[in-house]
Every structure is written in C-alpha cells, then in structure tokens.
Design a protein around this motif. Structure first.
Motif, PDB file in Angstrom:
ATOM      1  N   GLU A  88      49.850  -1.124 -22.834  1.00 46.83           N
ATOM      2  CA  GLU A  88      49.476  -1.333 -21.437  1.00 46.83           C
ATOM      3  C   GLU A  88      49.361   0.025 -20.756  1.00 46.83           C
ATOM      4  N   ALA A  89      48.251   0.247 -20.091  1.00 48.32           N
ATOM      5  CA  ALA A  89      48.005   1.541 -19.457  1.00 48.32           C
ATOM      6  C   ALA A  89      47.597   1.334 -18.013  1.00 48.32           C
ATOM      7  N   ASP A  90      48.175   2.138 -17.133  1.00 51.56           N
ATOM      8  CA  ASP A  90      47.786   2.153 -15.723  1.00 51.56           C
ATOM      9  C   ASP A  90      46.972   3.417 -15.466  1.00 51.56           C
ATOM     10  N   PHE A  91      45.889   3.249 -14.721  1.00 47.18           N
ATOM     11  CA  PHE A  91      45.003   4.359 -14.386  1.00 47.18           C
ATOM     12  C   PHE A  91      44.708   4.341 -12.883  1.00 47.18           C
ATOM     13  N   ALA A  98      35.543   4.540  -3.393  1.00 45.41           N
ATOM     14  CA  ALA A  98      36.763   3.750  -3.547  1.00 45.41           C
ATOM     15  C   ALA A  98      37.719   4.423  -4.513  1.00 45.41           C
ATOM     16  N   ILE A  99      38.981   4.021  -4.410  1.00 43.33           N
ATOM     17  CA  ILE A  99      40.007   4.394  -5.379  1.00 43.33           C
ATOM     18  C   ILE A  99      40.473   3.106  -6.038  1.00 43.33           C
ATOM     19  N   TYR A 100      40.390   3.068  -7.366  1.00 38.29           N
ATOM     20  CA  TYR A 100      40.785   1.884  -8.110  1.00 38.29           C
ATOM     21  C   TYR A 100      42.138   2.123  -8.776  1.00 38.29           C
ATOM     22  N   GLU A 101      43.070   1.213  -8.556  1.00 40.32           N
ATOM     23  CA  GLU A 101      44.357   1.226  -9.259  1.00 40.32           C
ATOM     24  C   GLU A 101      44.272   0.176 -10.358  1.00 40.32           C
ATOM     25  N   VAL A 102      44.148   0.629 -11.589  1.00 41.21           N
ATOM     26  CA  VAL A 102      43.771  -0.243 -12.696  1.00 41.21           C
ATOM     27  C   VAL A 102      44.926  -0.429 -13.674  1.00 41.21           C
ATOM     28  N   HIS A 103      45.057  -1.662 -14.148  1.00 44.05           N
ATOM     29  CA  HIS A 103      45.990  -1.960 -15.238  1.00 44.05           C
ATOM     30  C   HIS A 103      45.176  -2.554 -16.381  1.00 44.05           C
ATOM     31  N   TYR A 104      45.211  -1.909 -17.535  1.00 45.02           N
ATOM     32  CA  TYR A 104      44.515  -2.425 -18.720  1.00 45.02           C
ATOM     33  C   TYR A 104      45.543  -2.649 -19.813  1.00 45.02           C
ATOM     34  N   GLU A 105      45.459  -3.793 -20.452  1.00 39.36           N
ATOM     35  CA  GLU A 105      46.358  -4.033 -21.579  1.00 39.36           C
ATOM     36  C   GLU A 105      45.594  -4.677 -22.729  1.00 39.36           C
ATOM     37  N   VAL A 106      46.010  -4.319 -23.929  1.00 43.14           N
ATOM     38  CA  VAL A 106      45.407  -4.877 -25.132  1.00 43.14           C
ATOM     39  C   VAL A 106      46.534  -5.270 -26.079  1.00 43.14           C
ATOM     40  N   TRP A 107      46.410  -6.473 -26.643  1.00 41.69           N
ATOM     41  CA  TRP A 107      47.407  -6.982 -27.581  1.00 41.69           C
ATOM     42  C   TRP A 107      46.764  -7.122 -28.950  1.00 41.69           C
ATOM     43  N   LEU A 108      47.384  -6.499 -29.934  1.00 44.05           N
ATOM     44  CA  LEU A 108      46.898  -6.513 -31.309  1.00 44.05           C
ATOM     45  C   LEU A 108      47.769  -7.439 -32.132  1.00 44.05           C
ATOM     46  N   GLU A 116      43.641  -7.426 -35.535  1.00 43.35           N
ATOM     47  CA  GLU A 116      42.576  -7.869 -34.650  1.00 43.35           C
ATOM     48  C   GLU A 116      43.084  -7.888 -33.222  1.00 43.35           C
ATOM     49  N   ILE A 117      42.161  -7.895 -32.266  1.00 43.74           N
ATOM     50  CA  ILE A 117      42.535  -7.960 -30.853  1.00 43.74           C
ATOM     51  C   ILE A 117      42.746  -9.416 -30.471  1.00 43.74           C
ATOM     52  N   ALA A 118      43.968  -9.740 -30.041  1.00 41.86           N
ATOM     53  CA  ALA A 118      44.288 -11.104 -29.636  1.00 41.86           C
ATOM     54  C   ALA A 118      43.950 -11.347 -28.168  1.00 41.86           C
ATOM     55  N   ARG A 119      44.138 -10.305 -27.353  1.00 37.19           N
ATOM     56  CA  ARG A 119      43.901 -10.472 -25.912  1.00 37.19           C
ATOM     57  C   ARG A 119      43.745  -9.109 -25.267  1.00 37.19           C
ATOM     58  N   GLU A 120      42.905  -9.017 -24.266  1.00 34.57           N
ATOM     59  CA  GLU A 120      42.809  -7.810 -23.448  1.00 34.57           C
ATOM     60  C   GLU A 120      42.444  -8.205 -22.028  1.00 34.57           C
ATOM     61  N   THR A 121      43.065  -7.517 -21.074  1.00 28.46           N
ATOM     62  CA  THR A 121      42.839  -7.832 -19.661  1.00 28.46           C
ATOM     63  C   THR A 121      42.671  -6.546 -18.860  1.00 28.46           C
ATOM     64  N   VAL A 122      41.894  -6.658 -17.798  1.00 27.61           N
ATOM     65  CA  VAL A 122      41.763  -5.595 -16.806  1.00 27.61           C
ATOM     66  C   VAL A 122      42.118  -6.183 -15.450  1.00 27.61           C
ATOM     67  N   SER A 123      43.108  -5.583 -14.789  1.00 33.62           N
ATOM     68  CA  SER A 123      43.478  -5.964 -13.424  1.00 33.62           C
ATOM     69  C   SER A 123      43.299  -4.756 -12.532  1.00 33.62           C
ATOM     70  N   CYS A 124      43.032  -5.004 -11.237  1.00 33.18           N
ATOM     71  CA  CYS A 124      42.708  -3.864 -10.383  1.00 33.18           C
ATOM     72  C   CYS A 124      42.979  -4.168  -8.918  1.00 33.18           C
ATOM     73  N   ALA A 125      43.436  -3.152  -8.196  1.00 35.66           N
ATOM     74  CA  ALA A 125      43.477  -3.146  -6.734  1.00 35.66           C
ATOM     75  C   ALA A 125      42.471  -2.107  -6.260  1.00 35.66           C
ATOM     76  N   VAL A 126      41.731  -2.424  -5.205  1.00 34.34           N
ATOM     77  CA  VAL A 126      40.665  -1.555  -4.719  1.00 34.34           C
ATOM     78  C   VAL A 126      41.039  -0.991  -3.357  1.00 34.34           C
ATOM     79  N   ASN A 127      41.022   0.339  -3.251  1.00 30.55           N
ATOM     80  CA  ASN A 127      41.247   1.017  -1.976  1.00 30.55           C
ATOM     81  C   ASN A 127      39.894   1.465  -1.430  1.00 30.55           C
ATOM     82  N   GLU A 128      39.495   0.889  -0.307  1.00 27.51           N
ATOM     83  CA  GLU A 128      38.254   1.278   0.361  1.00 27.51           C
ATOM     84  C   GLU A 128      38.570   1.592   1.819  1.00 27.51           C
TER      85      GLU A 128
END
Length: 460
Positions: A88-91, A98-108, A116-128
């Motif tokens: 899980e990585a936060d960027f 805009a400024i994006y506060e992003v959370h990306y995670e990948v489950w192997l 194999e990749i079982a699941r991956e998600t991208v979540s985000c908060a947007v600063n405008e």
C-alpha cells in the motif's frame, strides 16, 4: 508544468519476514503537504530485520505501476506461510489545478504457476482551491469479481459514457491484463483508455493514473542488491541514469562490461559520453583528482552488422596513466554507479531514489557528508538502508526509522528524542537498555558466540 509526485508512505504486508510494516516520509511525519524541499529517509536495524523488504516492495510496486508482467519468482517474496501479500502506497500529486492525496494498494496471491494480482484499488482526495473532497474510491479491481469490470459502478459509467466503444474495450482490456498477468489499472490496454482526456468527473481519476504511471516509469529509481551484485561479481558496471529528450524521458541501467571493451552503436556511445560528462562534474569533488573517460579503440562492426565503436570506461587521475574502471575499488565503483541517479534526485522534486545498502564500500565520513548535502540542498526524495551509523549524526529524527524484532510492527521512529540529543547514542542506548515502543535488537550473547566458535573450530 507536469505533475510532481511525492511518495508519502509505504505499508507492506506479508513480504519476506515482514508481516506488517509502515514507513512514513519526513514531510508526512511533520504533517506537511509540500514538495519544496528534499526528503531523506534512512532505514536502520540489525541483519535480517526487514530493511531490504522495503526496497523489494518498491521494486515490485514499480513493476506493477508500469504495467509489466509479474515474474513468477515474485511469489518467493510472499511470506512462507501466507497466500497473499499487500503493498500500500500513499502519494501526493501536485498538478497545476489540483493536489491529489492518493492511496494505491495492490494485493498479490500465489497460484500454481507463481503469482497473480488478486485486487488493486486507487482512492483519492482532491484539493482544489480552498476545498478538499473526502477520500473516495476511484477504482477497485477484484480478480474474482466477475459481475463487473471494476467498481464503483459510477466510475465505470463515466468512462463508458465518454465513448460508446469504451465499455467493450474495458472488458477486453481486463481479459488481456489477466492473461498477461499484469495490473489492470496500469496495464497497457486499459491504461490507454483511462488516460484519455475526459471532461466528466473521471478526469481526476485519469490524471491520477497518468501521473502515477509516469512517476513509476521515469522518476522512481530502485537500486537493489542485484545492482550491487553485478559490481561485486565484476561482470558489469550498471550506471543508473535518466535522460530527457524532446519531451520524453528515458531511464534505466546502462550496463558497461568490466572484463573487456564493449562494441556499441553510435547512439549508445553518445549516451555514455553525455552521462559520463555529468557524472564527472560531481565526481571530481567527491574523489579529488579523479574523472572518467570513454576510451575509444575505433570503429568496429556490432553483432547485428551495424557500424559501431569499441569502447572502454577508464578512470583518470592527475599525473597517472588511465586505468580500466574495473581496477578501482568497489566503493568508488558503487559511487559511480549511483551518481547520475543522485544528480537527478538532487535537481528534480519528483525523483524518488531508493538504494539498498547505500553505505557498502563508501567511506563513513563521505557518506555522512553526502547525506547532509542532499538533505539540505536537494529537491527530490531518497530512501536508503544502511548499517553505518554516521547518518544518525547527520540527519534529524524524522529522517530515520528503525526496524524492530516485531514482525507485526517492523518499523518505528525513536520516541523521546530531543533536538539536542545525539540520535546515534540514543539508538545504541535503546539497543542495550530498551525504552522504545518495540524491541529494536534481538539480544546476542558474546560469551555464547565465542563458545560456539570454539566448539565449531574443534571440528576442523
């Protein structure tokens, strides 16, 4: 300007001997949403306590975000008694609007062939402007979810409404990603659809995916032990480099043979000369009186039958004849191999440079000076592992994390450290006396070690 991407935090689950561990970059530790200064994070701890697992996780993350096929051997990184592992990585992504506060995670997950990749998600908060949205799920791909291409359904609808062919193309792209064993979000077929110019609400998701892909492709350098292994084995000198040309970036390892001159095409020779010229500007200040040169033996045909040049990398010192670079010490070669990447991270706020065992072969005082200069004057980010404690005297407490003996909480920062304290002394005191939230050193007994050596010696 293009987007500037900064790594904020990284959390790993069931990778090697780390059941759970989270590292946090200095700006995030200080609650700063900014890219205006360098960030240095050193990882320290005893052997086998999970430091290299962070570098390995970043390497896997980079491969996933570029859209590469996952190699079967990655299954070996998943914990022995586990079926799945997660990264899980936060960027923070800084763009013009805009400024994006992003959370990306990948489950192997392991399968009969490898991983194999079982699941991956991208979540985000947007600063405008002055407003900030709540963090919401932009995209959620689940391999076993056959009822939908990806969730949430409204995001899929936003892509589908932009072009009537997108719905079918996304279904096909998912099948291609699963067959190719690569990321669905960042795989080439689906990424081409996601990164188009959208005028509806999907534009934010598109910006995030495009920025993260470009970051992984052009700005994330991961220099693992394999990089150093080529040096130690006297096989190749891998020069980590990045080059911008006509709006497009080129990044990778330029491998230079140790044992004999190489026959290269003119474009490669020109690239080598350009990289060496930049390295020399800094190298002469780090190792006084030394510079590199491409020694040209003349024209020669390459294996493909094209005209090329037979060249060798040599080092020059004042009043001395040039010698092949392989004759220099491993420490000097290590510095040369990472120097171009360091130059890039020094000048570019979007560069993130991760180096395993930065201190290997580098003089202690020089290591401290390099880290201090980078921390005070650079623009990018650097993550490194090390055993040399000199960095603890040169960096502040927010720039150092320590591995623990607890596999469920592998990384911590020292508590109760004042600005006037010497972090090195505090760490050594924590090893012997404890007092931290977790045990940071699994105790060894010098008498038992000596006895074991004597016992083993009698068997010789």
């Amino acid at each position: 300007m293009g987007s500037i991407v900064r790594l904020v935090a990284l959390e790993i689950t069931n990778i090697k001997n780390v059941r759970n561990g989270r590292i946090v970059m200095p700006n995030a530790s200080q609650k700063q949403l900014s890219y205006k200064k360098a960030e240095v994070l050193g990882l320290y701890g005893q052997n086998g306590s999970g430091k290299t697992a962070v570098i390995d996780a970043l390497d896997i993350l980079q491969r996933v975000m570029i859209g590469f096929t996952l190699k079967d051997e990655i299954a070996g990184y998943i914990g022995v008694d586990c079926r799945q592992s997660g990264i899980e990585a936060d960027f923070n992504i800084f763009s013009e609007k805009a400024i994006y506060e992003v959370h990306y995670e990948v489950w192997l997950q392991k399968n009969e062939k490898g991983v194999e990749i079982a699941r991956e998600t991208v979540s985000c908060a947007v600063n405008e402007g002055e407003s900030r949205s709540n963090k919401t799920v932009f995209m959620d791909y689940q391999r076993l979810e056959s009822g939908s291409v990806f969730l949430p359904a409204k995001r899929f609808a936003e892509v589908a409404e932009a072009d009537k062919e997108n719905r079918t193309d996304l279904i096909v792209a998912r099948k291609i990603a699963e067959k190719s064993n690569c990321s669905y979000i960042f795989g080439e077929s689906s990424r081409e659809i996601f990164c188009r110019n959208y005028e509806n609400n999907f534009r934010h998701c598109s910006n995030v995916i495009r920025s993260l892909f470009n970051f992984a492709m052009k700005d994330l350098f991961v220099i693992s032990n394999m990089h150093s292994g080529m040096i130690s084995a006297n096989v190749f000198l891998p020069l980590a480099f990045k080059k911008e040309q006509e709006g497009r970036g080129m990044k990778g390892d330029l491998t230079i043979p140790f044992n004999e001159p190489a026959v290269v095409e003119e474009d490669r020779k020109n690239l080598m000369e350009e990289i060496i010229a930049q390295i020399n500007m800094v190298l002469v200040t780090i190792i006084p009186g030394m510079e590199l040169k491409i020694y040209n033996y003349g024209r020669q045909l390459t294996d493909s039958g094209q005209e090329g040049y037979r060249v060798e990398l040599v080092s020059l010192r004042e009043n001395m004849s040039p010698i092949p670079i392989r004759m220099e010490s491993n420490g000097i070669i290590k510095i040369i191999s990472i120097l171009h990447a360091l130059i890039q991270a020094f000048a570019n706020p979007s560069i993130c440079l991760a180096i395993d065992e930065l201190d290997a072969g580098i003089f202690e005082y020089l290591l401290g000076e390099l880290l201090d200069i980078f921390n005070k004057s650079a623009k990018g980010q650097m993550i490194f592992t090390s055993h040399n404690l000199r960095a603890l005297e040169m960096l502040d407490k927010d720039s150092i994390m320590f591995s623990t003996t607890n596999p469920d909480r592998r990384y911590i920062r020292m508590k109760n450290v004042k600005a006037s304290n010497n972090l090195r002394d505090t760490y050594l005191r924590g090893i012997t006396l404890g007092g931290q939230d977790e045990v940071i050193y699994e105790e060894t007994d010098s008498l038992k070690i000596a006895r074991a050596f004597r016992k083993a010696g009698r068997l010789i």
